[in-house]
Design a protein around this motif. Structure first.
Motif, PDB file in Angstrom:
ATOM      1  N   LEU A 180       1.315   3.768  -3.138  1.00 17.20           N
ATOM      2  CA  LEU A 180       0.272   5.293  -2.857  1.00 17.20           C
ATOM      3  C   LEU A 180       1.751   6.776  -3.062  1.00 17.20           C
ATOM      4  CD1 LEU A 180      -1.585   7.521  -1.701  1.00 17.20           C
ATOM      5  CD2 LEU A 180      -0.605   7.167   0.594  1.00 17.20           C
ATOM      6  N   SER A 212     -12.972   8.954   0.429  1.00 15.02           N
ATOM      7  CA  SER A 212     -12.504   8.745  -1.229  1.00 15.02           C
ATOM      8  C   SER A 212     -13.794   9.097  -1.672  1.00 15.02           C
ATOM      9  CB  SER A 212     -12.083   8.144  -1.600  1.00 15.02           C
ATOM     10  OG  SER A 212     -12.560   6.514  -0.645  1.00 15.02           O
ATOM     11  N   ALA A 258      -4.549  -1.305  -0.517  1.00 15.15           N
ATOM     12  CA  ALA A 258      -3.884  -0.356  -1.278  1.00 15.15           C
ATOM     13  C   ALA A 258      -5.308   0.633  -1.946  1.00 15.15           C
ATOM     14  CB  ALA A 258      -2.839  -0.925  -2.918  1.00 15.15           C
ATOM     15  N   THR A 259      -5.498   0.584  -1.476  1.00 16.33           N
ATOM     16  CA  THR A 259      -6.823   1.387  -2.370  1.00 16.33           C
ATOM     17  C   THR A 259      -7.024   3.125  -1.420  1.00 16.33           C
ATOM     18  OG1 THR A 259      -8.720   0.169  -0.531  1.00 16.33           O
ATOM     19  CG2 THR A 259      -7.985  -0.432  -2.703  1.00 16.33           C
ATOM     20  N   LEU A 260      -7.592   4.019  -1.280  1.00 15.76           N
ATOM     21  CA  LEU A 260      -7.287   5.152  -1.495  1.00 15.76           C
ATOM     22  C   LEU A 260      -8.202   5.541  -0.165  1.00 15.76           C
ATOM     23  CD1 LEU A 260      -5.547   8.133  -1.701  1.00 15.76           C
ATOM     24  CD2 LEU A 260      -7.012   8.228  -3.219  1.00 15.76           C
ATOM     25  N   SER A 281     -11.246   3.318  -2.409  1.00 13.00           N
ATOM     26  CA  SER A 281     -12.482   2.264  -1.580  1.00 13.00           C
ATOM     27  C   SER A 281     -13.248   2.937  -1.944  1.00 13.00           C
ATOM     28  CB  SER A 281     -11.737   2.727  -0.291  1.00 13.00           C
ATOM     29  OG  SER A 281     -12.502   1.853   0.665  1.00 13.00           O
ATOM     30  N   ILE A 340      -4.134   4.926  -8.124  1.00 15.45           N
ATOM     31  CA  ILE A 340      -3.974   4.302  -6.516  1.00 15.45           C
ATOM     32  C   ILE A 340      -5.698   4.785  -7.145  1.00 15.45           C
ATOM     33  CG2 ILE A 340      -4.726   6.403  -5.634  1.00 15.45           C
ATOM     34  CD1 ILE A 340      -3.357   3.943  -3.606  1.00 15.45           C
ATOM     35  N   ALA A 344      -3.875   5.791   2.551  1.00 12.05           N
ATOM     36  CA  ALA A 344      -4.591   4.599   1.466  1.00 12.05           C
ATOM     37  C   ALA A 344      -4.939   2.989   2.886  1.00 12.05           C
ATOM     38  CB  ALA A 344      -2.833   4.145   0.952  1.00 12.05           C
ATOM     39  N   ASN A 345      -4.996   2.518   2.386  1.00 14.05           N
ATOM     40  CA  ASN A 345      -5.692   0.983   3.254  1.00 14.05           C
ATOM     41  C   ASN A 345      -4.897  -0.035   3.507  1.00 14.05           C
ATOM     42  OD1 ASN A 345      -8.158   1.938   4.330  1.00 14.05           O
ATOM     43  ND2 ASN A 345      -9.053   1.187   2.578  1.00 14.05           N
ATOM     44  N   ALA A 395       0.977  -1.409  -0.048  1.00 15.84           N
ATOM     45  CA  ALA A 395      -0.070  -0.470   0.082  1.00 15.84           C
ATOM     46  C   ALA A 395       0.618   1.722  -0.052  1.00 15.84           C
ATOM     47  CB  ALA A 395      -1.078  -0.079   1.299  1.00 15.84           C
TER      48      ALA A 395
END
Length: 427
Positions: free
Chosen positions: A41, A227, A203-205, A139, A136, A199-200, A37
């Protein structure tokens, strides 16, 4: 042979000390792997520079041939995150006519054009003129409190400044700041933290930083817009113009009043074909909670509504006769908030809401080791966005304005009730 009381007490202390370490050991083992992640990011993170034009040459009686003092350009520095190869989301107070310059960590640069600016979330969408940045993904949902996250702030032609921590709470509000419900994280801020991504572990925003506060105990608190609000900006893009999303007033389509019993709120009137009526709320329903917040007055019901925008959903817990019901209402409305900031100021600059303006600090003397001090042209005065403890003073000064806004809506409610009484009197 029995232990003495002293030995027993010492043994008990050792047992407690060992037991106290167990949660920390388990806690450490449960730390997620954030390397993926963090890298994703960092790859998506850029530095955004807004270069405001210098003052124009005096007109009128001024001698056009006379040497005029040089007015340095103002440069505001913050962070941006690529959500598509040529789309950057950031937190920026844009001034019309300014040049937007994007710097990647490897030193490459390109200009960018403003596409969307949102006065509610303070976010902006930029489009790169050239180059592409690894993106990226957003989420799909707001992360839960207690989740580990990583953040990255742009630092010019250098690697992003990264930090990690926990999401302490969701749906947070900063007093006086008219922002969407925020993520509150225990992340360390940087001078360019505004606009940086969170970022989680997957690897999501999760969100974009809009404020960093440093309480008296020196423990920083970072606040980010989730997000999901970026989706609103992306959906509003237009090919041939800059879209400005003004803060708009959501409506429930009902009138609330104090109930017959102390600390109760009931529905006094339901607007025909309005949001509340469509959801099944009727006159006489008692409203117990709004978005999970149990209320005791009409004022407490207003706050959660004002935190949303038309089209958002709000959950009401109501007592309909003897039946308890939980009802989701899709907010209507669309009217701009009264006394909101104008799109253009007197100097023809595009303005953001001063109630949520991030504080700025003057640049220090240029240092060869400071990547933010390397500017494109001599004479540019750099002002990194600093959303640290100065922000709390700005927001505290806004509390009075927030109180006036509440008072305004109370007057509106009183006026609506008076209209209803007059109509009933005619009938």
């Amino acid at each position: 042979m029995k232990l003495s009381s002293t030995i027993r007490f010492a043994a008990l202390l050792l047992a407690f000390a060992f037991a106290a370490q167990i949660p920390h050991l388990v806690h450490a083992e449960e730390l997620p792997q954030l390397e993926t992640a963090a890298k994703k990011l960092a790859d998506a993170t850029v530095t955004v520079r807004m270069i405001a034009l210098p003052a124009a040459i005096p007109q009128g009686n001024a001698d056009p041939l006379a040497k005029q003092p040089k007015s340095p350009a103002r440069v505001t520095v913050c962070t941006g995150v690529a959500i598509a190869p040529r789309r950057i989301v950031t937190c920026l107070r844009y001034e019309a006519g300014s040049r937007l310059r994007i710097t990647l960590a490897d030193g490459r640069q390109t200009d960018a054009q403003l596409k969307v600016v949102d006065h509610f979330s303070t976010l902006a969408i930029l489009e790169l003129d050239a180059l592409e940045v690894p993106a990226i993904p957003l989420s799909p949902q707001t992360p839960a409190a207690g989740r580990w996250v990583v953040s990255a702030a742009g630092w010019g032609a250098a690697e992003a400044v990264q930090t990690f921590g926990l999401i302490g709470a969701t749906s947070r509000k900063i007093p006086g700041a008219e922002l969407p419900p925020l993520l509150e994280c225990d992340l360390r801020g940087a001078a360019t933290a505004a606009g940086s991504g969170i970022a989680n572990a997957d690897a999501t925003l999760a969100g974009i930083v809009v404020a960093v506060q440093k309480p008296q105990n020196d423990v920083p608190r970072t606040y980010a817009v989730p997000s999901q609000h970026i989706e609103r900006l992306l959906a509003s893009e237009a090919a041939d113009k800059v879209v400005v999303l003004q803060r708009r007033r959501p409506t429930l389509g009902l009138t609330l009043t104090a109930g017959p019993r102390a600390e109760t709120v009931i529905v006094e009137r339901v607007e025909e074909n309005g949001p509340a009526a469509a959801a099944g709320i009727v006159k006489g329903d008692q409203v117990l909670a709004v978005d999970g917040l149990y209320i005791r007055s009409v004022y407490q019901a207003i706050g959660p509504v004002l935190a949303k925008q038309p089209g958002d959903k709000i959950r009401l817990k109501v007592l309909q006769g003897e039946k308890l019901a939980t009802i989701d209402v899709t907010l209507g409305g669309g009217v701009e908030f009264p006394n909101n900031i104008a799109l253009l100021g007197p100097d023809r600059r595009l303005l953001n809401d001063p109630r949520i303006e991030l504080a700025r600090i003057a640049a220090k003397e240029a240092s060869p080791r400071d990547p933010l001090a390397v500017l494109e042209a001599a004479g540019e005065e750099e002002q990194p966005v600093d959303p640290r403890d100065e922000q709390i003073e700005i927001l505290q000064r806004a509390i009075d304005r927030y109180a006036k806004l509440i008072e305004f809506y109370q007057h509106q409610l009183d006026a609506e009730r008076e209209k209803v009484k007059q109509l009933e009197a005619k009938d």
